[in-house]
Structures are given as structure tokens and as C-alpha cells.
Design an enzyme around this catalytic site. Sequence first.
Site, PDB file in Angstrom:
ATOM      1  N   GLY A  99     -65.298  64.767  52.817  1.00  0.00           N
ATOM      2  CA  GLY A  99     -65.207  65.415  51.515  1.00  0.00           C
ATOM      3  C   GLY A  99     -63.764  65.799  51.186  1.00  0.00           C
ATOM      4  N   SER A 195     -64.742  59.059  56.380  1.00  0.00           N
ATOM      5  CA  SER A 195     -63.969  59.584  55.254  1.00  0.00           C
ATOM      6  C   SER A 195     -63.042  60.719  55.716  1.00  0.00           C
ATOM      7  CB  SER A 195     -64.917  60.040  54.147  1.00  0.00           C
ATOM      8  OG  SER A 195     -64.210  60.289  52.958  1.00  0.00           O
ATOM      9  N   TYR A 196     -63.134  61.914  55.108  1.00  0.00           N
ATOM     10  CA  TYR A 196     -62.241  63.000  55.534  1.00  0.00           C
ATOM     11  C   TYR A 196     -62.568  63.490  56.942  1.00  0.00           C
ATOM     12  CZ  TYR A 196     -58.860  66.719  55.173  1.00  0.00           C
ATOM     13  OH  TYR A 196     -57.764  67.523  55.396  1.00  0.00           O
ATOM     14  N   ASP A 403     -64.604  49.085  50.312  1.00  0.00           N
ATOM     15  CA  ASP A 403     -64.334  50.469  49.931  1.00  0.00           C
ATOM     16  C   ASP A 403     -62.978  50.563  49.248  1.00  0.00           C
ATOM     17  OD1 ASP A 403     -64.179  53.236  49.727  1.00  0.00           O
ATOM     18  OD2 ASP A 403     -63.569  53.505  51.826  1.00  0.00           O
ATOM     19  N   HIS A 455     -67.865  52.427  51.555  1.00  0.00           N
ATOM     20  CA  HIS A 455     -67.473  53.658  52.234  1.00  0.00           C
ATOM     21  C   HIS A 455     -68.559  54.137  53.199  1.00  0.00           C
ATOM     22  CE1 HIS A 455     -64.543  56.896  52.333  1.00  0.00           C
ATOM     23  NE2 HIS A 455     -65.489  57.805  52.211  1.00  0.00           N
TER      24      HIS A 455
END
Length: 482
Positions: A99, A195-196, A403, A455
Site C-alpha cells: 500500500g 508491492s510496498y 504490471d 501486480h
Amino acid sequence: MRTPSLSSLYLVFTAVSHLLSICLLASAEESPWLGGDLRAQESHRVVNLPGQPPSPAPISQYSGFITVDGESGRALFYWFFVAQTLPSRRPLLLWLNGGPGCSSVGYGAAVELGPLRVKRDGNGLEFNRYAWNQEANLLFLESPVGVGFSYTNTSSDLNKLNDELVAEDAYEFLVNWYERFPQYKSHDFYISGESYAGHYVPQLAELIYDRNEDSSGKFPRINLRGFIVGNPETEDYYDSKGLLEFAWSHTVISDELFRLASRVCDFRHYRWPSECSVAMDRVFRQYREIDIYNIYAPKCTLTPSSPSAAAAVVEDMVASRTTRMGAGGYDPCFSAYAEEYFNRAEVRRSLHADAIAGDNRRWKVCSDSILRNYNYTVLSVTHIYLKLIAAGMRIWVYSGDADGRVPVIGTRYWVESLGLPLRAQWRPWYHRGQVGGRFAEYEGLTVATVRGAGHLVPLNKPRESLVVINSYLSGLQLPIRR
């Protein structure tokens, strides 16, 4: 002779499981220490989860809150699935979404790699044949505090969130979770995410490693063996450079816009000059009509008469600091289904998530407030990789090659910057006679792609993602023969 139905077998299995639990608890009364552990575990066992279907494999699951800071009243929510087979021999695998501000329950567990996926109408669940708890005891954590069901009784905590605090809380969670589930202390432990979580995962791994190395005896040992991350944010410069080049190389933006952004943007600086922000705003606006997280996937519209949530995400992108816009892995359709399901009162009761004092929040897949208020204090995790590679950790990085948000182009630039000796050049790996992706092997690091995935690799390519995690946990090379 009549063959019993799958639903009948499932009911029998459930009854036997409950009976076994009661017997274990009864026998444990003679041992207060063991009995206490079993009672604590059983208080978090999930039974009668609304909409849970009969399944071809046993599903033993637990969920609830683990306190990480008693003084401030911080507690993190988890959902744990015992391995489908040989759980006593399988490793423990922690999954984190990114996020910052997105739920590992709403994405990882209920959409991507858990054994129970939320149905498309949000009214029930379906069994995932490619769940990762075929390979490991699978633990999902809603982190940081404020995400999903995780909460704090001290509101100022939400203004202090940064990578260091997130790692510290996750570490405290693990220490306290092991006290409730001590039978997993001796298991090999791995961390995964996307992701994060490309920040969360290596930073947590480094904290565990450092405390394992501490000779004071203050910290319990966690049997960490390595980590694996998908489409990870690693270093701002390469992530941003890759994002721009991917958009141009996949004809999302024009040559003119690419030349302009390349000229006015120096991605080595965290705060972009106004000319760069304006140019990158134009880049992100080109994603309004396609999904930045999977550029070849159909666009999801929740209702024909209203703008899709994907467009709202792009608006968030261009309205805030442009490299941090957009919650990692946002999918408007699946977000809506998950939110419909996890906000049902009976679901919250079943998951032991209905007793949050003074908390009337609606559960969300991603928290906008955390995304906008998060304190970005770490711009690169390169040094952590080099440190843990030197320590002998097993480390893999994989990327869905469709992605646009954290593209494989940027990840390849970053990997090359590590300066690791190359053991094996890029080559295809296979699944069911087809190319599943490509991979390269460096000293201490394997880098792989998953062909046609975006992603959310386990959602887009569930079979292939199961091959990846099986190879990683087994310490094997990805399959190189058809």
C-alpha cells in the site's frame, strides 16, 4: 454401495476435528502449561465461517488479535491457515500486502493465495485449488496498525507510521504469536509479500536477523531462513524510472510525453520539481481507461452508470505525491466483494474481529488515510538485500510482467545495481508445457518473471504462482524442461 457426498465428508471431518480438540483440551488439564497454550489457540479457532464451502482438503484456521503494545493499546489482526498436509513438517510462511495501507486479509488471503476466496458477489467463499497452504503453514497479517481490523487505542499512533515502526510492530506480533502457537517455533520461517511489502518484508527480515544475532539473550530466536517478494518496491529511483519506461515501451504514453518526462524528471530526488510532477500527472492520467496493475486485463466497472473505482485510484495518484499514489495492488471489483463480505456482522464474529472497543470503523481493503499520511523515511532497501544475501538468506524476487505500477523493467535495473555475480543468464521456466516466465540466478538472489501476470501474481496466474512458491520453499530451481 452409496458413495458419501463431499459435503457429508466435510461435515464428518469438522465434527471429528472439534471432538479431537475437546479431547486434547481435556487431556491437557493435567499440564497447566500445555493446557494454557491449547486453550489460547482454541479461543482463536475459526468455526462456522459464513459461506464456507465443503472443500476437498481440510481447512484448519485461526484468527484474532495479537497485542503488540499494551501501553498504547495497539493490536494487529491475523488469519492463519494450517498446511493442508504434513503441517508438522511444513515451514511457516508470513504474507504481507503493501500500500501502505492495504489488507493482507482482503488481498492475500481472500483474493490471491489463501485457501478460501471471496466469491464475486461477496456473499460467500469458494475453495482455492492453488492455495499456498499446500506448501506451508500460512499466516496473513494486517499491518500496519489501522489497516483492516488492526487497531490502536491511541489515535496519535496513526500519525507516526513509518517503515521502522511497522517492522517493530510486526516483530512484536511474531514474538507474541509464537507464544500462542509454540509448536511452530522450531519450524523454518519465511516472509513473503508484494508491492510496498518490498519494504516491509526485507526490513522485518533484517530486524529478526539482527535480534537473532544479539548475544544479550533479550530476544527469542526466530528460525528465519529467507524471504520472497513479488513486484516489490525496492528503490525509488529505479521504480520510478521503470514506471515511465514501461508506460512508453507498452504504448501507454506518446513519444512526446516520454521525452518530456525524461527531460524534466530526475528520479534520484524524492521531491520532484513541479515540471516533473506535471509531466508524471499526464503519465498517470493515461491509465484512467486501463488497469495500471495489469495493463492487459479488462477494466472493471462496478456499475455501468458510475465511474469505476479504478478511475478514482488514478485521481488519488495525480492528487498526491506521484510516486506514492495508488494503494499497491488495488482491484476495484475484488475490493468491493471483499468489503461486502468482511463487513458482515456474522463474519466478523466468526473471525473474532467484532470486539474492538470504541471502534466503529468500516473494514476496508485499503486505508486512504494511511496511504496519504504514511511517513516515507526509507527510499531504498538495497543495503538490506546485500546484508542478508551475505548472511546466506534465501532471497527471491518475482514480477508479473504486465504490471505498470511496479514494472519488471525497474526491478531489473535495481537488481543490476546490486552488482552480484551472475550464475545463470535469463532463460524460460515452464509449466504444463508452456513458458511460465523467465528467470536469472545471481549469487544469493533469484529473479523471476511470471508471464502474463500483473501486480497480483497469485490472482492472475494461480497455477504458476504455486510453482514459484513451491520451488522457492523447496530450495529448487524453477522447472527448465517442458
